[in-house]
Motif scaffolding. Structure first.
Motif, short mmCIF file in Angstrom:
data_model
loop_
_atom_site.label_atom_id
_atom_site.label_comp_id
_atom_site.label_asym_id
_atom_site.label_seq_id
_atom_site.Cartn_x
_atom_site.Cartn_y
_atom_site.Cartn_z
N LYS A 93 41.50 11.29 -55.14
CA LYS A 93 40.09 11.25 -55.56
C LYS A 93 39.54 9.83 -55.43
O LYS A 93 38.44 9.62 -54.90
CB LYS A 93 39.97 11.75 -57.00
CG LYS A 93 38.54 11.75 -57.53
CD LYS A 93 38.49 12.22 -58.97
CE LYS A 93 38.73 11.05 -59.88
NZ LYS A 93 38.48 11.30 -61.29
N TRP A 94 40.31 8.86 -55.88
CA TRP A 94 39.86 7.46 -55.79
C TRP A 94 39.70 7.05 -54.34
O TRP A 94 38.69 6.45 -53.97
CB TRP A 94 40.84 6.54 -56.49
CG TRP A 94 40.88 6.65 -57.98
CD1 TRP A 94 39.88 7.08 -58.80
CD2 TRP A 94 41.97 6.31 -58.83
NE1 TRP A 94 40.29 7.04 -60.11
CE2 TRP A 94 41.56 6.57 -60.16
CE3 TRP A 94 43.25 5.82 -58.61
CZ2 TRP A 94 42.39 6.34 -61.26
CZ3 TRP A 94 44.08 5.60 -59.70
CH2 TRP A 94 43.65 5.85 -61.01
N LYS B 109 36.59 8.44 -52.70
CA LYS B 109 35.36 7.76 -53.13
C LYS B 109 35.24 6.37 -52.52
O LYS B 109 34.16 5.93 -52.16
CB LYS B 109 35.29 7.68 -54.65
CG LYS B 109 34.91 9.00 -55.28
CD LYS B 109 34.63 8.84 -56.76
CE LYS B 109 34.21 10.15 -57.35
NZ LYS B 109 33.82 10.05 -58.75
N ILE B 110 36.37 5.66 -52.42
CA ILE B 110 36.33 4.32 -51.84
C ILE B 110 35.91 4.38 -50.38
O ILE B 110 35.10 3.59 -49.91
CB ILE B 110 37.71 3.63 -51.98
CG1 ILE B 110 38.02 3.36 -53.44
CG2 ILE B 110 37.76 2.34 -51.16
CD1 ILE B 110 39.48 2.99 -53.71
N ALA C 28 42.86 2.35 -61.25
CA ALA C 28 41.74 2.54 -60.31
C ALA C 28 41.32 1.21 -59.69
O ALA C 28 41.11 1.11 -58.48
CB ALA C 28 40.55 3.20 -61.01
N HIS C 29 41.22 0.18 -60.54
CA HIS C 29 40.81 -1.13 -60.04
C HIS C 29 41.80 -1.66 -59.00
O HIS C 29 41.42 -2.20 -57.97
CB HIS C 29 40.67 -2.12 -61.20
CG HIS C 29 40.32 -3.50 -60.76
ND1 HIS C 29 40.82 -4.60 -61.37
CD2 HIS C 29 39.54 -3.96 -59.76
CE1 HIS C 29 40.36 -5.69 -60.76
NE2 HIS C 29 39.59 -5.32 -59.77
N ILE D 258 41.24 0.10 -55.73
CA ILE D 258 40.04 -0.45 -55.10
C ILE D 258 40.34 -1.81 -54.50
O ILE D 258 40.03 -2.07 -53.33
CB ILE D 258 38.89 -0.58 -56.13
CG1 ILE D 258 38.43 0.80 -56.60
CG2 ILE D 258 37.72 -1.37 -55.54
CD1 ILE D 258 37.57 0.77 -57.85
N ILE E 244 32.12 -0.03 -57.05
CA ILE E 244 32.97 1.15 -56.86
C ILE E 244 33.49 1.64 -58.21
O ILE E 244 33.52 2.86 -58.46
CB ILE E 244 34.14 0.84 -55.89
CG1 ILE E 244 33.58 0.52 -54.50
CG2 ILE E 244 35.10 2.02 -55.82
CD1 ILE E 244 34.61 -0.06 -53.53
N MET E 245 33.86 0.74 -59.11
CA MET E 245 34.30 1.15 -60.45
C MET E 245 33.20 1.95 -61.14
O MET E 245 33.48 2.96 -61.79
CB MET E 245 34.69 -0.07 -61.30
CG MET E 245 36.00 -0.73 -60.93
SD MET E 245 37.46 0.30 -61.20
CE MET E 245 37.61 0.24 -62.97
N LYS F 65 30.92 3.74 -59.64
CA LYS F 65 30.88 5.06 -58.98
C LYS F 65 31.96 5.98 -59.52
O LYS F 65 31.81 7.19 -59.54
CB LYS F 65 31.03 4.90 -57.47
CG LYS F 65 29.81 4.37 -56.79
CD LYS F 65 30.00 4.27 -55.29
CE LYS F 65 28.77 3.65 -54.67
NZ LYS F 65 28.91 3.46 -53.23
N PHE F 66 33.07 5.40 -59.97
CA PHE F 66 34.15 6.18 -60.57
C PHE F 66 33.80 6.59 -62.00
O PHE F 66 34.51 7.38 -62.60
CB PHE F 66 35.45 5.37 -60.63
CG PHE F 66 36.16 5.19 -59.32
CD1 PHE F 66 35.68 5.72 -58.12
CD2 PHE F 66 37.34 4.49 -59.28
CE1 PHE F 66 36.36 5.54 -56.94
CE2 PHE F 66 38.04 4.32 -58.09
CZ PHE F 66 37.54 4.84 -56.92
N TYR G 135 33.49 4.23 -64.45
CA TYR G 135 34.06 3.21 -65.33
C TYR G 135 33.04 2.08 -65.46
O TYR G 135 33.07 1.11 -64.72
CB TYR G 135 35.38 2.69 -64.79
CG TYR G 135 36.42 3.76 -64.55
CD1 TYR G 135 36.69 4.74 -65.51
CD2 TYR G 135 37.15 3.80 -63.37
CE1 TYR G 135 37.64 5.72 -65.30
CE2 TYR G 135 38.11 4.78 -63.15
CZ TYR G 135 38.35 5.73 -64.12
OH TYR G 135 39.30 6.69 -63.91
#
Length: 155
Positions: free
Chosen positions: A27-28, A31-32, A111-112, A115, A142-143, A145-146, A148
Motif C-alpha cells: 500500500k505504501w 502511494k509513493i 512508513a517514513h 518513503i 507523502i506522509m 497522503k498516508f 499521518y
C-alpha cells in the motif's frame, strides 16, 4: 498505463513482532509511486542490527548501524532498460528504538523509512542542505497522503 509494482519482501529478523505485513508495505509503495508511470520492481529487506551494522560499514564506511539504507539499481551497460529500482534495507531494532526514543508511532516510522528509502532509489539525497530540505518536504507531503499528519521528523 497503470504502474505495475512487484515487491519482494525479505524478512531476515529473529523476532518478527511489530513488522508491518506485506499488504501494508505494498500500500505504501503504491502511494509513493502513484505518478511513476512505469513498471516497478524493488526489494524491501528487514534486518536485525548485526546485518545493518555490517552493511553500513561495508557500503558506507560507517562503524555504526543505521535505520535505512537504499541501494539503487544501475544497469551494467548503457541502453539496457530495467524495471528494477533497487533495494531498501531497514533495521527493525533501530526503528523500534527510534520510535520509543522520539515518542512516535512505530507504524508511522516504518512508513517514513519506506518513503525515505524510496526517494533515495529515485535519486534524491540529503547531502547538501538544499537537497535535504527538498527531500524533507517530499517526505512530509507523502506522509500526509498516508494520513499521518502529526509525524515529526527528527533527522
Amino acid at each position: 498505463m497503470a504502474n505495475k509494482i512487484t515487491l519482494n519482501l525479505q524478512i531476515a529478523c529473529t523476532n518478527l513482532y511489530g513488522i508491518p505485513n506485506k499488504k501494508i508495505f505494498q500500500k505504501w509503495i503504491k502511494k509513493i509511486f502513484f505518478l511513476y508511470n512505469k513498471k516497478i520492481e524493488l526489494t524491501i529487506r528487514i534486518v536485525d542490527i548485526q546485518e545493518m551494522l555490517y552493511l553500513n560499514w561495508y557500503y558506507a564506511g560507517k562503524k555504526h548501524p543505521t535505520n535505512v539504507l537504499s541501494f539503487p539499481f544501475k544497469t551494467p551497460l548503457k541502453g539496457i532498460l530495467s524495471s528494477l529500482l533497487g533495494d531498501i534495507v531497514i533495521c527493525k531494532q533501530i526503528i523500534e528504538y527510534e520510535s520509543k526514543q522520539y515518542n512516535i508511532s512505530s507504524i508511522m516510522h516504518w512508513a517514513h523509512m519506506i518513503i525515505h528509502g524510496s526517494l533515495h532509489l529515485l535519486g534524491y539525497d540529503h547531502i547538501l542542505n538544499k537537497d535535504a530540505e527538498l527531500m524533507h518536504q517530499m517526505e512530509l507531503n507523502i506522509m500526509q497522503k498516508f494520513g499521518y499528519h502529526n509525524y515529526y521528523f527528527f533527522n
